[in-house]
Scaffold this motif. Structure first.
Motif, PDB file in Angstrom:
ATOM      1  N   ILE A  40       0.875  -1.177   0.000  1.00 50.68           N
ATOM      2  CA  ILE A  40       0.000   0.000   0.000  1.00 50.68           C
ATOM      3  C   ILE A  40       0.911   1.225   0.000  1.00 50.68           C
ATOM      4  CG2 ILE A  40      -1.822   1.265   1.160  1.00 50.68           C
ATOM      5  CD1 ILE A  40      -1.229  -2.356   2.087  1.00 50.68           C
ATOM      6  N   GLU A  41       0.859   2.000  -1.072  1.00 49.48           N
ATOM      7  CA  GLU A  41       1.771   3.141  -1.251  1.00 49.48           C
ATOM      8  C   GLU A  41       0.963   4.394  -1.551  1.00 49.48           C
ATOM      9  OE1 GLU A  41       5.763   4.242  -3.884  1.00 49.48           O
ATOM     10  OE2 GLU A  41       4.459   2.561  -4.448  1.00 49.48           O
ATOM     11  N   ASP A  42       1.318   5.522  -0.899  1.00 49.30           N
ATOM     12  CA  ASP A  42       0.619   6.778  -1.150  1.00 49.30           C
ATOM     13  C   ASP A  42       1.623   7.889  -1.397  1.00 49.30           C
ATOM     14  OD1 ASP A  42       1.161   8.498   1.366  1.00 49.30           O
ATOM     15  OD2 ASP A  42       0.489   6.607   2.240  1.00 49.30           O
ATOM     16  N   ASN A  43       1.128   8.993  -1.959  1.00 53.18           N
ATOM     17  CA  ASN A  43       1.979  10.161  -2.244  1.00 53.18           C
ATOM     18  C   ASN A  43       1.705  11.286  -1.258  1.00 53.18           C
ATOM     19  OD1 ASN A  43      -0.549  10.894  -3.050  1.00 53.18           O
ATOM     20  ND2 ASN A  43       0.053  11.766  -5.022  1.00 53.18           N
ATOM     21  N   GLY A  44       1.350  10.915  -0.021  1.00 53.94           N
ATOM     22  CA  GLY A  44       1.024  11.917   0.978  1.00 53.94           C
ATOM     23  C   GLY A  44       2.233  12.614   1.549  1.00 53.94           C
ATOM     24  N   SER A  81       8.933   5.627   5.193  1.00 54.13           N
ATOM     25  CA  SER A  81       8.324   6.935   4.961  1.00 54.13           C
ATOM     26  C   SER A  81       9.330   8.028   5.262  1.00 54.13           C
ATOM     27  CB  SER A  81       7.078   7.101   5.842  1.00 54.13           C
ATOM     28  OG  SER A  81       6.488   8.381   5.635  1.00 54.13           O
ATOM     29  N   LYS A  82       9.214   9.121   4.529  1.00 51.29           N
ATOM     30  CA  LYS A  82      10.005  10.320   4.759  1.00 51.29           C
ATOM     31  C   LYS A  82       9.089  11.524   4.599  1.00 51.29           C
ATOM     32  CE  LYS A  82      14.490   8.566   3.189  1.00 51.29           C
ATOM     33  NZ  LYS A  82      15.586   8.767   2.231  1.00 51.29           N
ATOM     34  N   PRO A  83       9.364  12.617   5.325  1.00 51.75           N
ATOM     35  CA  PRO A  83       8.537  13.816   5.164  1.00 51.75           C
ATOM     36  C   PRO A  83       8.493  14.284   3.715  1.00 51.75           C
ATOM     37  CG  PRO A  83       9.931  14.025   7.098  1.00 51.75           C
ATOM     38  CD  PRO A  83      10.371  12.786   6.391  1.00 51.75           C
ATOM     39  N   LYS A  84       7.273  14.513   3.217  1.00 53.83           N
ATOM     40  CA  LYS A  84       7.010  14.988   1.849  1.00 53.83           C
ATOM     41  C   LYS A  84       7.389  13.964   0.788  1.00 53.83           C
ATOM     42  CE  LYS A  84       7.706  19.840   3.110  1.00 53.83           C
ATOM     43  NZ  LYS A  84       8.423  21.099   2.799  1.00 53.83           N
ATOM     44  N   LYS A  85       7.642  12.695   1.194  1.00 54.48           N
ATOM     45  CA  LYS A  85       8.021  11.655   0.235  1.00 54.48           C
ATOM     46  C   LYS A  85       7.002  10.512   0.196  1.00 54.48           C
ATOM     47  CE  LYS A  85      12.018  13.441  -0.952  1.00 54.48           C
ATOM     48  NZ  LYS A  85      12.317  13.883  -2.320  1.00 54.48           N
ATOM     49  N   GLY A  86       5.918  10.627   0.948  1.00 54.72           N
ATOM     50  CA  GLY A  86       4.924   9.579   0.940  1.00 54.72           C
ATOM     51  C   GLY A  86       5.269   8.453   1.899  1.00 54.72           C
ATOM     52  N   THR A  87       4.400   7.443   1.918  1.00 48.48           N
ATOM     53  CA  THR A  87       4.557   6.301   2.824  1.00 48.48           C
ATOM     54  C   THR A  87       4.337   5.020   2.038  1.00 48.48           C
ATOM     55  OG1 THR A  87       3.757   7.638   4.662  1.00 48.48           O
ATOM     56  CG2 THR A  87       3.787   5.260   4.990  1.00 48.48           C
ATOM     57  N   LYS A  88       5.095   3.979   2.395  1.00 54.28           N
ATOM     58  CA  LYS A  88       4.966   2.680   1.741  1.00 54.28           C
ATOM     59  C   LYS A  88       4.877   1.607   2.826  1.00 54.28           C
ATOM     60  CE  LYS A  88       7.602   1.815  -1.759  1.00 54.28           C
ATOM     61  NZ  LYS A  88       8.817   1.473  -2.551  1.00 54.28           N
ATOM     62  N   VAL A  89       3.800   0.832   2.796  1.00 55.81           N
ATOM     63  CA  VAL A  89       3.592  -0.269   3.735  1.00 55.81           C
ATOM     64  C   VAL A  89       3.675  -1.568   2.942  1.00 55.81           C
ATOM     65  CG1 VAL A  89       2.027  -1.338   5.397  1.00 55.81           C
ATOM     66  CG2 VAL A  89       2.151   1.159   5.223  1.00 55.81           C
TER      67      VAL A  89
END
Length: 485
Positions: A425-429, A468-476
């Motif tokens: 599950i990957e987002d561009n948040g 996850s990194k700030p402004k780089k999104g999150t990947k689970v």
């Protein structure tokens, strides 16, 4: 070392450095003198050669002038003008004290040589002018004969003085070599005296001091052996004690590890029981909603639709009735949505892939966020517990991406094979830092949800990774071993 030993060592070190410095200075001075004298001797040799060549050139020019005026042919093909120019240029350079040839040579002259050049200058000028007139094309034969006579008259005096100059150059060069020999003798004697002083003031005290140290070391060697024996016994006892401590420590570590494993197993069993109870309660509640409240609401909707054909006395009553029907429909849809979230029927009927795809489509419709599903075409069903666990992880990750990450695009990827199962599950948040603690005025992450995902992955014998990194999104990412039912 004690204070006395330090003082002796410092004094001997100073003497030793001073003696080596003197020897080094004397050696370097001698080398510099030799190098300079060799260079000067080379210059002097070149000067003597050029001075001797002046005699030869004067005789050669006189001979060529005599043959040219007498009309006698000669086999000498040298240019008269070139010889005359070389002779005159060399004479002037010798007189000025600087020879310009393949390099510049310094002409070291004494006052006596300067006086000798002053004495020879009139003879040189007379010969040079006469030879230049002989070489000139406009000079008449009688003038050339007169000029030749002048050359012949001055040549003996020029040669005599030039011989004296050459011998004086050679004599002064030899005297400089003799001076160098004297300086070398002085430097050699100074070096020998320095070595003698070094032997008396440095090496002899060092030898005496070394003998005293060796004697003291020999005397203390026996005492050291006794002490070493005692230390060996103490070391043996200490080694035995250390071994016992190590064994005790190993036992303690094993007991701690066993306790930790038991605690982990207990937590795992408790977590599995809690999650299983939660899922069972969700199934029961979903059935109650679907079969109980859902059926009653559906019946209520049917009864309300029957009243649509009944005329109302006032239009506002019709409007309120329509609003009531819409509210009943919204309640039915909310009940179905809640029942589906508690336990989606598509998961049990069609498997994890279809459930994840339906979850993505439903989330896109309800939130307006683009949710993309990518899945494998493998029709093999997974273990029901595995499917429920992976679905709950995807549901929790999707919920975090919408509520906390403020993502605009989410991708759900699921791949299943005989060797392993992978869920992504990957987002561009906006992402977050996994190391930094939360700060004031900063939204708190759903840490409880993350722990639930980790617990579910651990109960499935899988591995959950969150990057996850700030402004780089999150990947689970969840990876499981072979889970085919």
């Amino acid at each position: 070392m004690n204070q006395l030993d330090q003082q002796v060592a410092q004094r001997l070190t100073r003497f030793y450095i001073l003696a080596l410095t003197v020897i080094a200075v004397l050696s370097i001075t001698g080398l510099l003198f030799i190098r300079r004298t060799l260079s000067d001797h080379n210059n002097d040799g070149r000067v003597v050669n050029v001075a001797g060549r002046q005699r030869m050139l004067s005789q050669r020019l006189t001979k060529l002038a005599l043959l040219r005026i007498s009309g006698i042919p000669t086999s000498d093909t040298a240019s008269f003008a070139a010889l005359l120019n070389t002779w005159g240029q060399s004479h002037r350079q010798l007189k000025r004290g600087s020879l310009h040839m393949e390099k510049t040579y310094l002409v070291r002259k004494s006052k006596q040589i300067d006086r000798m050049f002053t004495t020879i200058e009139p003879f040189f000028q007379s010969m040079y002018g006469s030879l230049a007139r002989i070489n000139a094309a406009s000079t008449t034969p009688d003038q050339k004969k007169a000029a030749l006579k002048t050359v012949l008259q001055n040549e003996p005096f020029f040669l005599e003085q030039m011989n004296a100059i050459v011998f004086q150059f050679d004599k002064e060069s030899f005297e400089r070599v003799k001076s160098l020999e004297q300086i070398e003798w002085i430097l050699s004697v100074a070096t020998l005296v320095t070595l003698l002083i070094e032997a008396l003031l440095i090496f002899r005290p060092v030898v005496t001091h070394t003998k005293n140290v060796i004697r003291k070391l020999t005397e203390s060697d026996e005492a050291l052996r006794v002490v070493n024996g005692n230390l060996a016994v103490a070391n043996a006892d200490l080694a035995m004690t250390n071994q016992q401590l190590i064994e005790t420590q190993h036992e303690l570590v094993r007991a701690t590890e066993e306790k930790y494993r038991l605690q982990i197993a207990e937590d795992t069993v408790r977590s599995a029981g809690l999650l299983e109870g939660q899922e069972e309660e969700r199934r029961r509640f979903a059935r109650e909603l679907h079969d109980g409240i859902g059926q009653m609401l559906t019946g209520l909707k049917l009864q309300a639709e029957k009243l649509k054909v009944v005329p109302f006395p006032e239009p506002k009553h019709r409007q309120r009735f329509e609003e009531l029907c819409e509210q009943i429909y919204d309640v039915i849809q909310s009940t179905r949505q809640t029942s589906h979230n508690l336990m989606p029927s598509v998961l049990g009927d069609f498997g994890l892939g279809a459930a994840l795809q339906f979850l993505a489509e439903q989330t896109t419709r309800s939130s307006g966020i683009e949710v993309i599903f990518e899945g494998s075409d493998d029709e093999n069903r997974l273990n029901p517990a595995v499917e429920i666990g992976l679905y709950r992880i995807a549901q929790e990750a999707l919920n975090n991406a919408i509520k906390h990450a403020e993502a605009q695009r989410i991708r759900i990827s699921w791949h299943h094979s005989d060797s392993k199962t992978a869920l992504l599950i990957e987002d561009n948040g906006k992402g977050f830092s996994l190391k930094s603690p939360p700060q004031e005025n900063r939204p708190i992450r759903a840490t409880h949800g993350l722990e639930n995902m980790r617990t579910r992955a651990r109960l499935l014998n899988g591995e959950l990774t969150i990057s996850s990194k700030p402004k780089k999104g999150t990947k689970v990412t969840v990876q499981l071993p072979d889970t085919t039912s």
